[in-house]
Design an enzyme around this catalytic site. Structure first.
Site, PDB file in Angstrom:
ATOM      1  CG  HIS A   1      -1.958  -0.963   1.223  1.00  0.00           C
ATOM      2  ND1 HIS A   1      -2.890  -1.282   0.217  1.00  0.00           N
ATOM      3  CD2 HIS A   1      -2.196  -2.099   2.052  1.00  0.00           C
ATOM      4  CE1 HIS A   1      -3.631  -2.405   0.523  1.00  0.00           C
ATOM      5  NE2 HIS A   1      -3.086  -3.075   1.474  1.00  0.00           N
TER       6      HIS A   1
ATOM      7  CD  GLU B   1      -3.364  -6.698   1.718  1.00  0.00           C
ATOM      8  OE1 GLU B   1      -3.879  -5.486   1.918  1.00  0.00           O
ATOM      9  OE2 GLU B   1      -3.458  -7.792   2.344  1.00  0.00           O
TER      10      GLU B   1
ATOM     11  CG  ASP C   1      -3.683   0.631  -2.413  1.00  0.00           C
ATOM     12  OD1 ASP C   1      -2.799   0.714  -1.720  1.00  0.00           O
ATOM     13  OD2 ASP C   1      -4.640   0.211  -1.917  1.00  0.00           O
TER      14      ASP C   1
HETATM   15  C1  XIL Z   1      -9.619  -4.126   4.185  1.00  0.00           C
HETATM   16  C2  XIL Z   1     -10.597  -4.016   3.440  1.00  0.00           C
HETATM   17  O1  XIL Z   1     -10.369  -3.451   1.896  1.00  0.00           O
HETATM   18  C3  XIL Z   1     -11.696  -3.213   3.763  1.00  0.00           C
HETATM   19  O2  XIL Z   1     -12.885  -3.249   3.209  1.00  0.00           O
HETATM   20  C4  XIL Z   1     -11.966  -3.392   5.316  1.00  0.00           C
HETATM   21  O3  XIL Z   1     -12.868  -2.556   5.816  1.00  0.00           O
HETATM   22  C5  XIL Z   1     -10.581  -3.273   5.972  1.00  0.00           C
HETATM   23  O4  XIL Z   1      -9.690  -4.069   5.322  1.00  0.00           O
HETATM   24  N1  XIL Z   1      -4.572  -5.130   4.720  1.00  0.00           N
HETATM   25  C6  XIL Z   1      -5.139  -6.162   4.524  1.00  0.00           C
HETATM   26  C7  XIL Z   1      -6.547  -6.307   4.042  1.00  0.00           C
HETATM   27  O5  XIL Z   1      -4.350  -7.372   4.755  1.00  0.00           O
HETATM   28  O6  XIL Z   1      -7.189  -7.264   4.535  1.00  0.00           O
HETATM   29  C8  XIL Z   1      -7.105  -4.714   4.434  1.00  0.00           C
HETATM   30  O7  XIL Z   1      -8.375  -4.889   3.760  1.00  0.00           O
HETATM   31  C9  XIL Z   1      -6.367  -3.597   3.877  1.00  0.00           C
HETATM   32  C10 XIL Z   1      -4.974  -3.671   4.470  1.00  0.00           C
END
Ligand code: XIL
Length: 490
Positions: free
Chosen positions: A244, A272, A274
């Site tokens: 992230h 994940e 972004d």
């Molecule tokens: C996030 C989801 O996208 C949201 O909808 C939820 O409210 C909170 O969690 N790290 C992770 C993910 O491992 O599971 C998280 O996802 C984002 C951060």
């Protein structure tokens, strides 16, 4: 847009594509005409598969009722991570009451579109129902094992991987205090992995965390944990780098960090991705985002143990970022209208597709790792003696290090083509480099520019880096000369 909304592909197509690739067939032949606006004739998944990789996305149950989102998800991506549907608060909201309906819907969608599934997640301090944290410590291990066994058995054979433990570390590399450490100490991680392996021996088992993408205290802690789990024979197959990122802040040590984990014998996945920015998004930030995406994809593709990249969400409207980082957004490859952004085009190019340049011309990021040294070094460096200043930054671990070098042209004229010679401390052996070719690997070494960073204007600077093994001396390089002229340290 019309092309993005084309009919979903038939199940089994990905396998057919892989078989073609294996047979040395031309993937392009199988994908003609399937590209969305802005790309040249193919999709992220096809391009990734042609490289033996995958490109994933996260989907939630509510996303499945958006035809726009599902059309893009089913054509562009070949891996799905349920955004929330396999987390403990959904799958076992009260003790012993399991609910796999929402997760099953995501799995059905994946199957219908020939996508694999990253199971996410079995054990996590967050989205954990209160009944677990309220248990007496003596009952937590049994509850954890039952949860893992039931969920991993339900999805046995249907998930490619599990994020068995999610986000175990604090920022300083200490283990997070939660219901699981309170009950079992650090041993809960090995126990969770062993329990998941017993339930689904074929699923790839991951530990997943954020802020472990670059070298640093938190990634060192993950590295030590994985190293010790491997030594003890605990089943672990991979480490997920959540990724992230904030625009312009992707760690330059990403590739070196991927490499050191894969050297332990585990895979790495970008799980994940972004890349957020203040909204409304500026043109400069959108261009930087394209650079960042290409850099991340290139870094993963450059290391064979990095198995694939997943973006967290499909487009900016369904991204979690605006809800969690106030004032930030625009973090994905698709804009508010689900049109592909510069980051999409840069990703296509990084995956080896497309002929249309990205709008920002941003696919050769200054910080991009080099994966093709042969295309790079300037054949002859003009002996334009230049005054120079060099600064170095070393990040070391027990047997290796990465070093970033910034060279500033302090002379009055531009440098075009450079060779920076220096001395490596004894025992250091360069294993790879980015933004320069570095040779030989030991002793008196020279770093030469690549085609895209040959110029250092008067007063300007450029940076490159390398990874090296060491035998105890992790000091920085010294004795720098730029095109034959000694540099000052600074
Ligand atoms: C996030 C989801 O996208 C949201 O909808 C939820 O409210 C909170 O969690 N790290 C992770 C993910 O491992 O599971 C998280 O996802 C984002 C951060």
């Amino acid at each position: 847009m019309a092309a993005q909304l084309r009919a979903a592909r038939r199940p089994g197509r990905a396998l057919a594509v892989l078989a073609l690739a294996a047979a040395g067939g031309l993937l392009a032949a199988a994908t003609v005409g399937s590209g969305p606006a802005g790309a040249a004739g193919t999709t992220l998944r096809d391009l990734a598969e042609a490289k033996g990789s995958y490109f994933g996305t996260a989907l939630t149950q509510s996303n499945l009722s958006s035809s726009t989102i599902t059309a893009i998800a089913g054509t562009q991506f070949d891996m799905v991570t349920p955004g929330n549907e396999m987390k403990w608060d959904t799958t076992e909201p009260s003790a012993g009451n399991f609910n796999f309906g929402p997760g099953d819907q995501i799995v059905s969608f994946a199957k219908a579109h020939s996508m694999r599934v990253r199971g996410h997640t079995l054990v996590w301090h967050s989205q954990l129902p209160n009944w677990v944290s309220s248990l007496p410590t003596s009952q937590v291990q049994a509850a954890m094992e039952k949860h893992i066994t039931t969920e991993a058995t339900h999805y046995k054979g249907q998930v490619y991987s599990w994020d068995v433990v999610n986000e175990p570390f604090n920022e300083d590399g200490t283990l997070r205090t939660d219901a699981f450490t309170n009950a079992m100490g650090s041993g809960y991680i090995a126990d969770a992995l062993r329990t998941a392996h017993a339930a689904d021996p074929n699923a790839k088992l991951y530990l997943n965390d954020y802020n472990i993408e670059g070298l640093g205290a938190k990634s060192d802690a993950m590295y030590q944990l994985v190293s010790s789990l491997k030594q003890q024979g605990v089943p672990i197959d991979g480490v997920g780098f959540e990724s992230h990122f904030i625009v312009g802040q992707v760690p330059s040590s990403l590739k070196a960090n991927i490499q050191r984990f894969t050297a332990l014998g585990v895979n790495v996945a970008i799980t994940e991705l972004d890349d957020r920015m203040p909204v409304p998004a500026s043109a400069a930030n959108l261009a930087q985002q394209a650079t960042d995406y290409a850099y991340v994809v290139n870094s993963c593709l450059a290391v064979s143990g990095c198995v694939g990249v997943s973006q967290w969400g499909v487009g900016d409207p369904d991204s979690w970022i605006p809800g969690f980082f106030s004032g930030y957004g625009a973090a994905t490859m698709y804009d508010d209208n689900y049109q592909p952004k510069a980051a999409y085009n840069a990703t296509v190019t990084a995956l080896g597709g497309g002929t249309s340049p990205s709008p920002s011309g941003s696919t050769s990021p200054s910080s991009s790792p080099s994966s093709s040294p042969s295309s790079s070094a300037s054949p002859s460096v003009p002996p334009t003696g230049a005054a120079c200043k060099v600064s170095t930054q070393v990040s070391a671990w027990n047997t290796g290090l990465t070093e970033n070098v910034t060279v500033t042209n302090t002379g009055g004229s531009d440098v075009n083509g450079w060779k920076l010679a220096f001395t490596l401390p004894g025992g250091q052996t360069v294993t790879n480099a980015w933004n320069a070719t570095v040779s030989p690997a030991t002793g008196q070494v020279a770093a030469s520019n690549l085609s895209y960073n040959a110029a250092i204007p008067a007063g300007g600077s450029t940076s490159f880096g390398f990874q090296a093994n060491h035998t105890g001396n992790a000091a920085a390089a010294s004795g720098f000369t730029l095109n034959g002229v000694a540099c000052t340290a600074g």
